[in-house]
Scaffold this motif. Structure first.
Motif, PDB file in Angstrom:
ATOM      1  N   GLU A 126       0.812  -1.089   0.092  1.00 24.39           N
ATOM      2  CA  GLU A 126       0.084  -0.012   0.010  1.00 24.39           C
ATOM      3  C   GLU A 126       0.797   1.392  -0.090  1.00 24.39           C
TER       4      GLU A 126
ATOM      5  N   MET B  21       1.944   1.590  -3.476  1.00 25.83           N
ATOM      6  CA  MET B  21       0.973   2.178  -4.424  1.00 25.83           C
ATOM      7  C   MET B  21       0.742   3.573  -4.001  1.00 25.83           C
TER       8      MET B  21
ATOM      9  N   LEU C 171      -1.091  -8.613  -1.185  1.00 28.65           N
ATOM     10  CA  LEU C 171      -2.108  -8.086  -0.279  1.00 28.65           C
ATOM     11  C   LEU C 171      -2.966  -9.148   0.376  1.00 28.65           C
TER      12      LEU C 171
ATOM     13  N   GLY D 197      -5.755   0.636  -0.154  1.00 27.39           N
ATOM     14  CA  GLY D 197      -5.282  -0.558  -0.830  1.00 27.39           C
ATOM     15  C   GLY D 197      -6.486  -1.094  -1.678  1.00 27.39           C
ATOM     16  N   THR D 198      -7.699  -1.026  -1.093  1.00 27.07           N
ATOM     17  CA  THR D 198      -8.759  -1.449  -1.977  1.00 27.07           C
ATOM     18  C   THR D 198      -9.216  -0.404  -2.889  1.00 27.07           C
TER      19      THR D 198
ATOM     20  N   ARG E 103      -6.917   1.914  -4.419  1.00 22.43           N
ATOM     21  CA  ARG E 103      -5.918   2.381  -5.343  1.00 22.43           C
ATOM     22  C   ARG E 103      -5.648   1.002  -6.284  1.00 22.43           C
ATOM     23  N   LEU E 104      -5.659  -0.115  -5.848  1.00 22.77           N
ATOM     24  CA  LEU E 104      -5.342  -1.341  -6.661  1.00 22.77           C
ATOM     25  C   LEU E 104      -6.396  -1.255  -7.720  1.00 22.77           C
TER      26      LEU E 104
ATOM     27  N   ALA F 264      -8.187  -6.716  -9.087  1.00 24.28           N
ATOM     28  CA  ALA F 264      -7.784  -6.201  -7.717  1.00 24.28           C
ATOM     29  C   ALA F 264      -8.694  -7.362  -6.852  1.00 24.28           C
TER      30      ALA F 264
ATOM     31  N   MET G 124      -6.684  -9.557  -4.010  1.00 25.14           N
ATOM     32  CA  MET G 124      -7.169  -9.372  -2.582  1.00 25.14           C
ATOM     33  C   MET G 124      -7.692 -10.224  -1.941  1.00 25.14           C
TER      34      MET G 124
ATOM     35  N   ALA H 123       3.008  -8.628 -11.984  1.00 29.61           N
ATOM     36  CA  ALA H 123       2.325  -7.330 -11.677  1.00 29.61           C
ATOM     37  C   ALA H 123       2.735  -6.134 -12.546  1.00 29.61           C
TER      38      ALA H 123
ATOM     39  N   LEU I  26       0.301  -2.824 -12.262  1.00 29.03           N
ATOM     40  CA  LEU I  26       0.922  -2.406 -10.734  1.00 29.03           C
ATOM     41  C   LEU I  26       2.241  -2.026 -10.726  1.00 29.03           C
TER      42      LEU I  26
ATOM     43  N   SER J 194      -2.416   7.416  -8.094  1.00 29.40           N
ATOM     44  CA  SER J 194      -3.616   6.365  -8.413  1.00 29.40           C
ATOM     45  C   SER J 194      -4.774   6.767  -7.877  1.00 29.40           C
TER      46      SER J 194
END
Length: 650
Positions: A142, A145, A160, A173-174, A176-177, A186, A190, A201, A206, A242
């Motif tokens: 995170e 990111m 993650l 993270g939830t 941006r990814l 994503a 996750m 990646a 990513l 992001s």
């Protein structure tokens, strides 16, 4: 849309609003200890501030690290001579993520919280690049990111894995990814918690650049990061914030993707420990349909709910328990066992396994997979060839699935030798006996091992219940004898019980613990008692299942609700997988075998041992699920009903 991070924002008033509790640290203050090392370095076109996370062994993001990282980026942003920032990890990796121990103490919620740190990195007016080597896990990824770009060294892993603790990525993270890789990727990353290699990646979006392995890798990684900064400064490269990106999918596609993911994750609708995975789907949906600030509020609400859930509390207990059992007194520095543990890697050079059944085959694979030369011994050639064929079949499956090349399979199986004589184990550093549960048979084998094996060889028994001391007493060297109880299927299950007998030496215990670690398994040192720990715990569970069977429920009616609750399989399916004959032989050895009163004994008398005989509590068809799919057997359940009718009424 991507944007050049080095340029001023076109519409400052259009920025995504940040959280109200943002922390500001005086950038002119001295750095907060050695938690983050701040250095300036001049590259060909720019002077760059390097922020190096220093919290060994995994650079966990403790409060001290968060404070120092926030202070570092604010300091670099305020320094007119600094043109960009590189974030990297010291030692073996980038960062293993949050300091889980702070969850219980509440320090994880003390300012600056990790979302603020990630936002500060992204808000920096100068290009910020993450230089990733080793692991970038959880909060560590995170942080990466939150940077404007990411370069990763070949061999790095990005993940993650919060779902494995019953929570979700909680530092943006939830949000941006999905903006970086799309909703489908994503959710997959996750909800599985699986690690990504740099190439995958990069293909997802990513990682911006992969630095090939080779000499001076750390230096080349820094140069790649600096090149990204220089490209942003001269306008040739775009660096992305992001949180300002939008997910590429349409709203309708997002809705369908999330709904399908939830259906696959929770087909029964009974949650069953899937709360965090389902919450991740909701958070990703918010990322795809709402502004970043709104989505982040959804993420924060969900993680607060998950953090106090019974599932998360249990998984976090398990996390610490698995690490706690690795702290073995016999391995302490300065002890004879601690010195002997250094021998752990060499113990996997030449290994013997006695017994080519389901368990023995799994143990063979476990050792082959870490580079050992293995000699497999059986009493009869037919059983030996059948066992070798089963081992080869597992590797054939790996080749078919692309997990292994045909050349690698040939190399692995080239290290497998076979024999019908224990005498051929004379050069082995360790031997694991894995025959059926019969004390006389095991004592006979260990008496032969005593004569055949070289001094100092580890003599391990895979018994699940029998007395280690009674087995050791069949030898003249009980100090070398120890229980090494694998769980079925041995090549997959991580747990190994390391069972100390009354005379097992500390050196033997330490060496087996080190060898177990080499096998990438969790070795738990336990005492010598009936059933040790695992099977003593399991006994009450299976006893209750047996009572329900007697009271009129058939195996599918018992196993189904257990699976719905969240267990991977029910007690009867588990018995079929492990082999019902194991406990049948134990009962015979204890004198409790009674097929007139216990249908489990009658079942084995019919030869229904489970998957290995294509019949147990269920029937198995080689054409269905590779012979592993449990299929209800109405004929058996009719026999079970007749058996119940003949039992005396209470």
């Amino acid at each position: 849309p991507a944007r050049r991070a080095s340029l001023p924002r076109a519409k400052e008033d259009a920025r995504v609003p940040r959280q109200e509790h943002r922390t500001r640290i005086d950038p002119t203050a001295a750095m907060a200890g050695p938690a983050v090392r701040y250095t300036l370095r001049r590259f060909p076109a720019a002077q760059v501030a390097i922020l190096e996370l220093c919290n060994p062994p995994v650079n966990a993001l403790s409060k001290e690290i968060r404070e120092a990282l926030l202070q570092g980026v604010q300091r670099a942003d305020a320094d007119p001579d600094v043109r960009g920032v590189i974030v990297k990890g010291a030692g073996a990796g980038f960062s293993g993520g949050a300091d889980i121990s702070e969850f219980a103490s509440g320090r994880a919620l003390e300012a600056p919280v990790l979302p603020d740190v990630c936002d500060a990195l992204e808000d920096c007016s100068k290009p910020v690049v993450a230089a990733i080597h080793g692991n970038a896990m959880g909060g560590g990824l995170e942080v990466a990111m939150g940077c404007h770009a990411r370069v990763a060294a070949e061999g790095a892993t990005l993940s993650l894995p919060e779902v494995k603790l019953g929570i979700l990525p909680g530092a943006g993270g939830t949000q941006r990814l999905p903006r970086l890789v799309g909703v489908k990727h994503a959710i997959s990353v996750m909800t599985s918690g699986r690690p990504l290699g740099p190439a995958e990646a990069h293909d997802m979006g990513l990682v911006d650049e992969v630095v090939p392995a080779g000499g001076e890798l750390e230096e080349r990684l820094l140069e790649a990061a600096a090149s990204r900064i220089e490209g942003a400064l001269d306008g040739s490269l775009a660096l992305r914030r992001s949180s300002e990106l939008t997910c590429p999918e349409s709203e309708n596609t997002v809705t369908n993707t999330v709904a399908e993911a939830k259906r696959i994750l929770n087909p029964t609708g009974n949650m069953g420990g899937k709360e965090s995975a389902l919450a991740i789907c909701d958070a990703v949906a918010a990322a795809a349909t709402q502004p970043y600030a709104e989505g982040l509020r959804v993420e924060q609400r969900l993680i607060r709910e998950l953090a106090v859930s019974p599932t998360s509390l249990a998984l976090r207990h398990l996390f610490f328990a698995e690490r706690g059992v690795l702290k073995i007194p016999e391995l302490a520095p300065g002890t004879p066992g601690g010195a002997a543990a250094a021998d752990g890697a060499t113990l996997t050079r030449n290994v013997g396994v006695i017994g080519a059944g389901t368990m023995g085959g799994g143990i063979v694979i476990s050792f082959l997979n870490v580079g050992a030369n293995v000699t497999l011994v059986e009493a009869k050639d037919e059983a030996l060839q059948r066992g070798v064929a089963s081992i080869a079949k597992i590797y054939d499956r790996d080749v078919a699935r692309g997990r292994m090349t045909a050349e690698k399979k040939a190399e692995v199986l080239g290290r497998l030798n076979t024999s019908l004589s224990i005498a051929d184990l004379s050069d082995c550093d360790a031997v694991v006996e894995a025959v059926f549960e019969n004390m006389e048979v095991k004592q006979s084998i260990f008496a032969s091992l005593d004569k055949a094996c070289k001094p100092g060889a580890l003599l391990c028994t895979n018994t699940s219940t029998l007395d280690i001391d009674a087995i050791a007493n069949a030898t003249s060297r009980p100090g070398d004898v120890i229980g090494m109880h694998f769980f079925s299927p041995a090549n997959i299950m991580k747990l190994v019980e390391i069972v100390k007998g009354a005379n097992t030496s500390s050196e033997t215990t330490a060496r087996v613990a080190a060898m177990t670690k080499r096998l990438r398994k969790v070795g738990v040192v336990v005492g010598n008692c009936d059933g040790f720990v695992g099977n003593r715990m399991l006994a009450s569970y299976t006893d209750e299942a047996g009572i329900m069977l007697e009271e009129g429920l058939d195996p599918p009616a018992i196993d189904g609700p257990v699976r719905d609750f969240g267990m991977p399989m029910g007690p009867f399916q588990m018995g079929d997988l492990a082999g019902n004959d194991i406990t049948w032989r134990v009962r015979k050895g204890k004198g409790t075998y009674n097929p007139e009163k216990n249908f489990a004994d009658a079942l084995c008398d019919m030869g229904r041992y489970g998957q290995k005989t294509q019949a147990g509590w269920y029937k198995y068809d080689p054409k269905v699920g590779r012979g592993r799919m449990p299929l209800p057997d109405d004929d058996l359940y009719a026999q079970l009903a007749d058996f119940r009718s003949r039992q005396p009424k209470a």
